[in-house]
Design a protein around this motif. Structure first.
Motif, PDB file in Angstrom:
ATOM      1  N   PHE A 123       0.736  -1.399   0.032  1.00 26.47           N
ATOM      2  CA  PHE A 123      -0.014   0.009   0.033  1.00 26.47           C
ATOM      3  C   PHE A 123       0.869   1.383   0.158  1.00 26.47           C
ATOM      4  O   PHE A 123       0.329   2.306  -0.101  1.00 26.47           O
ATOM      5  CB  PHE A 123      -0.697   0.026   0.957  1.00 26.47           C
ATOM      6  CG  PHE A 123      -1.825  -1.133   1.414  1.00 26.47           C
ATOM      7  CD1 PHE A 123      -2.920  -1.081   0.430  1.00 26.47           C
ATOM      8  CD2 PHE A 123      -1.694  -2.106   2.317  1.00 26.47           C
ATOM      9  CE1 PHE A 123      -3.758  -2.400   0.644  1.00 26.47           C
ATOM     10  CE2 PHE A 123      -2.569  -3.230   2.201  1.00 26.47           C
ATOM     11  CZ  PHE A 123      -3.485  -3.214   1.477  1.00 26.47           C
ATOM     12  N   GLY A 124       2.243   1.092   0.099  1.00 26.19           N
ATOM     13  CA  GLY A 124       2.969   2.212   0.412  1.00 26.19           C
ATOM     14  C   GLY A 124       3.397   2.781   1.765  1.00 26.19           C
ATOM     15  O   GLY A 124       2.597   2.365   2.625  1.00 26.19           O
ATOM     16  N   TYR A 125       3.914   3.873   1.974  1.00 21.54           N
ATOM     17  CA  TYR A 125       4.272   4.428   3.357  1.00 21.54           C
ATOM     18  C   TYR A 125       3.020   5.013   4.045  1.00 21.54           C
ATOM     19  O   TYR A 125       3.005   5.003   5.482  1.00 21.54           O
ATOM     20  CB  TYR A 125       5.533   5.589   3.307  1.00 21.54           C
ATOM     21  CG  TYR A 125       7.008   4.519   2.983  1.00 21.54           C
ATOM     22  CD1 TYR A 125       7.406   3.903   3.934  1.00 21.54           C
ATOM     23  CD2 TYR A 125       7.344   4.550   1.493  1.00 21.54           C
ATOM     24  CE1 TYR A 125       8.708   3.264   3.741  1.00 21.54           C
ATOM     25  CE2 TYR A 125       8.655   3.963   1.426  1.00 21.54           C
ATOM     26  CZ  TYR A 125       9.150   3.378   2.509  1.00 21.54           C
ATOM     27  OH  TYR A 125      10.388   2.866   2.185  1.00 21.54           O
ATOM     28  N   SER A 126       2.238   5.688   3.368  1.00 22.37           N
ATOM     29  CA  SER A 126       1.334   6.683   4.107  1.00 22.37           C
ATOM     30  C   SER A 126       0.581   5.532   5.197  1.00 22.37           C
ATOM     31  O   SER A 126       0.360   6.013   6.278  1.00 22.37           O
ATOM     32  CB  SER A 126       0.425   7.169   2.992  1.00 22.37           C
ATOM     33  OG  SER A 126       0.849   8.336   2.619  1.00 22.37           O
ATOM     34  N   ILE A 127       0.177   4.296   4.598  1.00 22.93           N
ATOM     35  CA  ILE A 127      -0.760   3.315   5.561  1.00 22.93           C
ATOM     36  C   ILE A 127       0.222   3.216   6.767  1.00 22.93           C
ATOM     37  O   ILE A 127      -0.650   3.516   8.030  1.00 22.93           O
ATOM     38  CB  ILE A 127      -1.349   2.394   4.705  1.00 22.93           C
ATOM     39  CG1 ILE A 127      -2.376   1.628   5.573  1.00 22.93           C
ATOM     40  CG2 ILE A 127       0.031   1.359   4.422  1.00 22.93           C
ATOM     41  CD1 ILE A 127      -3.669   2.312   5.757  1.00 22.93           C
ATOM     42  N   CYS A 128       1.345   2.857   6.819  1.00 23.83           N
ATOM     43  CA  CYS A 128       2.206   2.638   8.029  1.00 23.83           C
ATOM     44  C   CYS A 128       2.133   4.010   9.046  1.00 23.83           C
ATOM     45  O   CYS A 128       1.980   3.760   9.857  1.00 23.83           O
ATOM     46  CB  CYS A 128       3.468   2.234   7.605  1.00 23.83           C
ATOM     47  SG  CYS A 128       3.409   0.679   7.100  1.00 23.83           S
ATOM     48  N   PHE A 129       2.428   5.187   8.353  1.00 26.44           N
ATOM     49  CA  PHE A 129       2.480   6.366   8.941  1.00 26.44           C
ATOM     50  C   PHE A 129       1.154   6.655   9.791  1.00 26.44           C
ATOM     51  O   PHE A 129       0.917   6.945  11.027  1.00 26.44           O
ATOM     52  CB  PHE A 129       2.866   7.596   8.085  1.00 26.44           C
ATOM     53  CG  PHE A 129       4.307   7.320   7.491  1.00 26.44           C
ATOM     54  CD1 PHE A 129       5.143   6.870   8.174  1.00 26.44           C
ATOM     55  CD2 PHE A 129       4.254   8.321   6.704  1.00 26.44           C
ATOM     56  CE1 PHE A 129       6.483   6.825   7.707  1.00 26.44           C
ATOM     57  CE2 PHE A 129       5.938   8.541   6.163  1.00 26.44           C
ATOM     58  CZ  PHE A 129       6.950   7.505   6.586  1.00 26.44           C
ATOM     59  N   TYR A 130       0.140   6.421   9.003  1.00 25.56           N
ATOM     60  CA  TYR A 130      -1.350   6.554   9.823  1.00 25.56           C
ATOM     61  C   TYR A 130      -1.588   5.585  10.700  1.00 25.56           C
ATOM     62  O   TYR A 130      -2.000   6.042  11.893  1.00 25.56           O
ATOM     63  CB  TYR A 130      -2.387   6.325   8.518  1.00 25.56           C
ATOM     64  CG  TYR A 130      -2.800   7.694   7.701  1.00 25.56           C
ATOM     65  CD1 TYR A 130      -2.783   8.975   8.298  1.00 25.56           C
ATOM     66  CD2 TYR A 130      -2.476   7.518   6.440  1.00 25.56           C
ATOM     67  CE1 TYR A 130      -3.043  10.056   7.628  1.00 25.56           C
ATOM     68  CE2 TYR A 130      -2.926   8.758   5.702  1.00 25.56           C
ATOM     69  CZ  TYR A 130      -2.932   9.953   6.103  1.00 25.56           C
ATOM     70  OH  TYR A 130      -3.026  10.826   5.326  1.00 25.56           O
ATOM     71  N   ILE A 131      -1.315   4.226  10.626  1.00 24.22           N
ATOM     72  CA  ILE A 131      -1.351   3.265  11.529  1.00 24.22           C
ATOM     73  C   ILE A 131      -0.647   3.779  12.858  1.00 24.22           C
ATOM     74  O   ILE A 131      -0.973   3.526  13.982  1.00 24.22           O
ATOM     75  CB  ILE A 131      -1.118   1.909  11.093  1.00 24.22           C
ATOM     76  CG1 ILE A 131      -2.246   1.510   9.874  1.00 24.22           C
ATOM     77  CG2 ILE A 131      -1.085   0.974  12.223  1.00 24.22           C
ATOM     78  CD1 ILE A 131      -1.630   0.218   9.270  1.00 24.22           C
ATOM     79  N   THR A 132       0.715   3.881  12.620  1.00 26.08           N
ATOM     80  CA  THR A 132       1.420   4.466  13.677  1.00 26.08           C
ATOM     81  C   THR A 132       1.365   5.479  14.462  1.00 26.08           C
ATOM     82  O   THR A 132       0.895   5.570  15.660  1.00 26.08           O
ATOM     83  CB  THR A 132       3.108   4.602  13.108  1.00 26.08           C
ATOM     84  OG1 THR A 132       3.443   3.400  12.536  1.00 26.08           O
ATOM     85  CG2 THR A 132       4.350   4.956  14.320  1.00 26.08           C
ATOM     86  N   ALA A 133       0.771   6.469  13.720  1.00 32.38           N
ATOM     87  CA  ALA A 133       0.211   7.977  14.550  1.00 32.38           C
ATOM     88  C   ALA A 133      -0.895   7.584  15.116  1.00 32.38           C
ATOM     89  O   ALA A 133      -1.189   8.065  16.240  1.00 32.38           O
ATOM     90  CB  ALA A 133      -0.101   8.943  13.313  1.00 32.38           C
ATOM     91  N   GLY A 134      -1.911   6.665  14.540  1.00 32.03           N
ATOM     92  CA  GLY A 134      -3.259   6.413  15.357  1.00 32.03           C
ATOM     93  C   GLY A 134      -2.896   5.662  16.585  1.00 32.03           C
ATOM     94  O   GLY A 134      -3.616   5.952  17.707  1.00 32.03           O
ATOM     95  N   THR A 135      -2.131   4.553  16.586  1.00 29.89           N
ATOM     96  CA  THR A 135      -1.613   3.946  17.819  1.00 29.89           C
ATOM     97  C   THR A 135      -1.191   4.648  18.741  1.00 29.89           C
ATOM     98  O   THR A 135      -1.450   4.676  19.886  1.00 29.89           O
ATOM     99  CB  THR A 135      -0.813   2.559  17.312  1.00 29.89           C
ATOM    100  OG1 THR A 135      -1.265   1.822  16.147  1.00 29.89           O
ATOM    101  CG2 THR A 135      -0.490   1.758  18.422  1.00 29.89           C
ATOM    102  N   GLN A 136      -0.170   5.597  18.157  1.00 29.18           N
ATOM    103  CA  GLN A 136       0.446   6.551  19.372  1.00 29.18           C
ATOM    104  C   GLN A 136      -0.402   7.437  19.890  1.00 29.18           C
ATOM    105  O   GLN A 136      -0.192   7.902  20.822  1.00 29.18           O
ATOM    106  CB  GLN A 136       1.791   7.295  18.570  1.00 29.18           C
ATOM    107  CG  GLN A 136       2.832   6.359  18.233  1.00 29.18           C
ATOM    108  CD  GLN A 136       3.963   6.740  17.405  1.00 29.18           C
ATOM    109  OE1 GLN A 136       3.621   8.000  16.833  1.00 29.18           O
ATOM    110  NE2 GLN A 136       5.204   6.242  17.451  1.00 29.18           N
TER     111      GLN A 136
END
Length: 160
Positions: A123-136
């Protein structure tokens, strides 16, 4: 970016982290440990959401590199302050159990890196950034629940 410039970021980061950790400790004596931890992590999470949403920044090192560095330093320099609050409020005989749990949580980073790599490939980097930011952000909400019960100016707490 050239490999030299990428590595330069990772050489500079620990020095900035050290300086920022020192600043966090000094600032915490004035406004409180939880207040510093929560505010710095809130800025860090916000910057990660920005990194996820601003795709144009990814090709602009003059923008993304400072944002990445500030985010990384803020997120990592206040963790020990928040951990010190937990240690202050737990019984001495329970500290080993919490340290073991923390070790297991750190091991989880390895698993999340594998999953993150698969998500990036698909899916690209964005999804990982969103998941990480949401978890944090969820973790930050938990800190916000605890923050009102931790005094800003603390006397020596002992629960022996």
């Amino acid at each position: 970016m050239s490999p030299f410039k990428v590595n330069l970021i990772y050489v500079v980061n620990p020095f900035l982290l050290c300086a920022c950790s020192f600043l966090a400790q000094k600032l915490s004596r004035w406004i409180g440990r939880m207040e510093v931890g929560v505010s710095w992590e809130a800025v860090g999470v916000s910057l990660l959401f920005l990194m996820a949403s601003q795709h144009a920044w990814w090709s602009r090192p003059e923008i993304i590199v400072p944002v990445f560095i500030v985010r990384t330093v803020l997120m990592n320099s206040s963790g020990q302050l928040v951990k010190s609050v937990a240690v202050d409020y737990m019984r001495a005989e329970d500290r080993a159990q919490w340290a073991a749990l923390d070790s297991i949580a750190r091991f989880g980073w390895s698993g999340s890196a594998v999953i993150g790599g698969m998500l990036v490939a698909r899916f690209g980097y964005s999804i990982c950034f969103y998941i990480t930011a949401g978890t944090q952000a969820l973790g930050l909400l938990m800190y916000c629940v605890v923050m009102p019960i931790v005094p800003r100016k603390e006397s020596s707490v002992t629960l022996e």
